[in-house]
Design a protein around this motif. Sequence first.
Motif, PDB file in Angstrom:
ATOM      1  N   LEU B  14      -9.974 -45.276 -84.228  1.00 33.20           N
ATOM      2  CA  LEU B  14      -8.375 -45.607 -84.877  1.00 33.20           C
ATOM      3  C   LEU B  14      -6.952 -46.194 -84.046  1.00 33.20           C
ATOM      4  O   LEU B  14      -7.187 -45.858 -82.729  1.00 33.20           O
ATOM      5  N   LEU B  15      -6.828 -47.057 -84.181  1.00 28.60           N
ATOM      6  CA  LEU B  15      -4.958 -47.508 -83.402  1.00 28.60           C
ATOM      7  C   LEU B  15      -4.239 -46.394 -83.506  1.00 28.60           C
ATOM      8  O   LEU B  15      -3.485 -46.378 -84.955  1.00 28.60           O
ATOM      9  N   VAL B  16      -3.531 -45.932 -82.494  1.00 29.67           N
ATOM     10  CA  VAL B  16      -2.674 -44.807 -82.569  1.00 29.67           C
ATOM     11  C   VAL B  16      -0.828 -45.673 -82.060  1.00 29.67           C
ATOM     12  O   VAL B  16      -0.128 -45.589 -82.319  1.00 29.67           O
ATOM     13  N   SER B  17      -1.329 -46.655 -81.073  1.00 30.91           N
ATOM     14  CA  SER B  17      -0.382 -47.125 -80.573  1.00 30.91           C
ATOM     15  C   SER B  17      -0.692 -48.730 -79.859  1.00 30.91           C
ATOM     16  O   SER B  17      -1.968 -48.657 -79.487  1.00 30.91           O
ATOM     17  N   ARG B  18       0.728 -48.892 -79.204  1.00 29.85           N
ATOM     18  CA  ARG B  18      -0.298 -50.445 -78.573  1.00 29.85           C
ATOM     19  C   ARG B  18       0.610 -50.733 -76.958  1.00 29.85           C
ATOM     20  O   ARG B  18       1.802 -50.446 -77.709  1.00 29.85           O
ATOM     21  N   GLU B  19       0.533 -50.966 -75.891  1.00 26.99           N
ATOM     22  CA  GLU B  19       1.525 -51.093 -75.216  1.00 26.99           C
ATOM     23  C   GLU B  19       1.102 -51.586 -73.927  1.00 26.99           C
ATOM     24  O   GLU B  19      -0.130 -51.370 -73.435  1.00 26.99           O
ATOM     25  N   ALA B  20       1.571 -52.632 -73.228  1.00 25.36           N
ATOM     26  CA  ALA B  20       1.621 -53.177 -72.428  1.00 25.36           C
ATOM     27  C   ALA B  20       0.123 -54.237 -72.250  1.00 25.36           C
ATOM     28  O   ALA B  20      -0.839 -54.371 -71.599  1.00 25.36           O
ATOM     29  N   ASN B  21      -0.262 -54.442 -73.790  1.00 24.02           N
ATOM     30  CA  ASN B  21      -1.220 -54.845 -74.439  1.00 24.02           C
ATOM     31  C   ASN B  21      -2.773 -54.598 -74.024  1.00 24.02           C
ATOM     32  O   ASN B  21      -3.936 -54.574 -73.372  1.00 24.02           O
ATOM     33  N   ILE B  22      -1.649 -53.079 -73.714  1.00 30.20           N
ATOM     34  CA  ILE B  22      -3.633 -52.149 -74.244  1.00 30.20           C
ATOM     35  C   ILE B  22      -3.440 -51.154 -75.492  1.00 30.20           C
ATOM     36  O   ILE B  22      -2.166 -51.083 -75.444  1.00 30.20           O
ATOM     37  N   GLN B  23      -4.315 -51.240 -76.093  1.00 26.54           N
ATOM     38  CA  GLN B  23      -4.436 -50.687 -77.242  1.00 26.54           C
ATOM     39  C   GLN B  23      -5.239 -49.432 -76.721  1.00 26.54           C
ATOM     40  O   GLN B  23      -6.082 -48.857 -76.119  1.00 26.54           O
ATOM     41  N   ILE B  24      -4.086 -48.890 -78.062  1.00 28.27           N
ATOM     42  CA  ILE B  24      -4.226 -46.680 -77.211  1.00 28.27           C
ATOM     43  C   ILE B  24      -5.297 -46.746 -78.471  1.00 28.27           C
ATOM     44  O   ILE B  24      -4.476 -46.555 -79.783  1.00 28.27           O
ATOM     45  N   ARG B  25      -6.457 -46.028 -78.238  1.00 29.21           N
ATOM     46  CA  ARG B  25      -6.938 -45.495 -79.603  1.00 29.21           C
ATOM     47  C   ARG B  25      -7.808 -43.963 -79.687  1.00 29.21           C
ATOM     48  O   ARG B  25      -7.982 -43.796 -78.606  1.00 29.21           O
ATOM     49  N   LEU B  26      -7.846 -43.687 -80.863  1.00 32.03           N
ATOM     50  CA  LEU B  26      -7.963 -41.890 -81.460  1.00 32.03           C
ATOM     51  C   LEU B  26      -9.704 -42.351 -81.272  1.00 32.03           C
ATOM     52  O   LEU B  26     -10.110 -42.817 -82.900  1.00 32.03           O
ATOM     53  N   GLN B  27     -10.768 -41.907 -81.364  1.00 32.31           N
ATOM     54  CA  GLN B  27     -11.494 -41.594 -81.220  1.00 32.31           C
ATOM     55  C   GLN B  27     -11.770 -41.016 -82.114  1.00 32.31           C
ATOM     56  O   GLN B  27     -11.634 -39.720 -82.592  1.00 32.31           O
ATOM     57  N   ASN B  28     -12.803 -41.201 -83.656  1.00 33.78           N
ATOM     58  CA  ASN B  28     -12.533 -40.736 -84.847  1.00 33.78           C
ATOM     59  C   ASN B  28     -13.711 -39.298 -84.870  1.00 33.78           C
ATOM     60  O   ASN B  28     -15.511 -39.783 -85.019  1.00 33.78           O
ATOM     61  N   HIS B  29     -13.242 -38.566 -83.932  1.00 29.50           N
ATOM     62  CA  HIS B  29     -14.128 -37.519 -83.618  1.00 29.50           C
ATOM     63  C   HIS B  29     -13.896 -36.597 -83.548  1.00 29.50           C
ATOM     64  O   HIS B  29     -12.708 -35.744 -82.260  1.00 29.50           O
ATOM     65  N   ALA B  30     -13.584 -34.954 -83.882  1.00 28.25           N
ATOM     66  CA  ALA B  30     -13.123 -34.348 -84.679  1.00 28.25           C
ATOM     67  C   ALA B  30     -13.067 -33.157 -83.392  1.00 28.25           C
ATOM     68  O   ALA B  30     -12.478 -31.927 -82.873  1.00 28.25           O
ATOM     69  N   ALA B  31     -14.425 -32.976 -82.935  1.00 32.99           N
ATOM     70  CA  ALA B  31     -14.791 -32.024 -81.770  1.00 32.99           C
ATOM     71  C   ALA B  31     -13.364 -32.095 -80.343  1.00 32.99           C
ATOM     72  O   ALA B  31     -13.968 -31.029 -79.817  1.00 32.99           O
ATOM     73  N   VAL B  32     -13.431 -33.344 -79.604  1.00 34.24           N
ATOM     74  CA  VAL B  32     -12.765 -33.178 -78.275  1.00 34.24           C
ATOM     75  C   VAL B  32     -11.575 -34.171 -79.159  1.00 34.24           C
ATOM     76  O   VAL B  32     -12.218 -34.827 -79.503  1.00 34.24           O
TER      77      VAL B  32
END
Lengths: 134, 134
Positions: B14-32
């Motif tokens: 899931l897209l969290v944010s975008r900085e300096a043309n880099i997508q910061i994404r959260l893996q949809n995996h609640a374990a870690v």
Amino acid sequence: MAFTLHEAIARDSLLVSREANIQIRLQNHAAVPWLVLVPEHTGAVELIDLPDTERAQLHLLQDRVSRILLNAARAHKLNVAAIGNIVPQLHIHCIGRFTDDPHWPGPVWGHPLQPYPDPELAVNAWRAHLAEAP
Amino acid sequence: MAFTLHEAIARDSLLVSREANIQIRLQNHAAVPWLVLVPEHTGAVELIDLPDTERAQLHLLQDRVSRILLNAARAHKLNVAAIGNIVPQLHIHCIGRFTDDPHWPGPVWGHPLQPYPDPELAVNAWRAHLAEAP
């Protein structure tokens, strides 16, 4: 405090070279070309534990080894990773992967090592690669 | 050529944010707590495919996410890795590990994802972490 290499790293890999206080080691696993970079910084566990200049030197060496893995070892893909769940001493894995290597497409960690029949030959080949791509 | 996110990354994170043309994404995996950094650089597969400035920006972001994983998410250990054996589009995994997480001490890759019950909540928590640690 003097740097002491973790015993598991010492057991599983062979010293190829030492540059900018970073040990370049060859994992003794003939299945894939697998280098392990160990900054000689006592107590470092995570990349962010290193001072900026040392981390930058580590990144440069990682990039250089990566190019050798692609250009000389003809790897199809690189795996570059700081894991350290079992051996906390900071070390970077730079691994050349092949679509027909025995672990592909899974990660290489967790498999029994398959030692080189002639480790010295393998180490010398890497010394030559590093000398050719300074 | 316009950047297009690989469909497997789009599906699994899931897209969290975008900085300096880099997508910061959260893996949809609640374990870690598992972040995936994707430079929007068409065709990049390996870290060394990026121009130096873009690779430096990626390293800075990786360090920042690492600090959040240790300080805010209270991870016991970090796993930072560029693997890409299955999804070649360059992406960096920054994962917070816990000695009691379900995959410890093995790597996290290769297990079925356990989606967050409320992914939006998890994404918003990460937006807050990033805002607090710019």
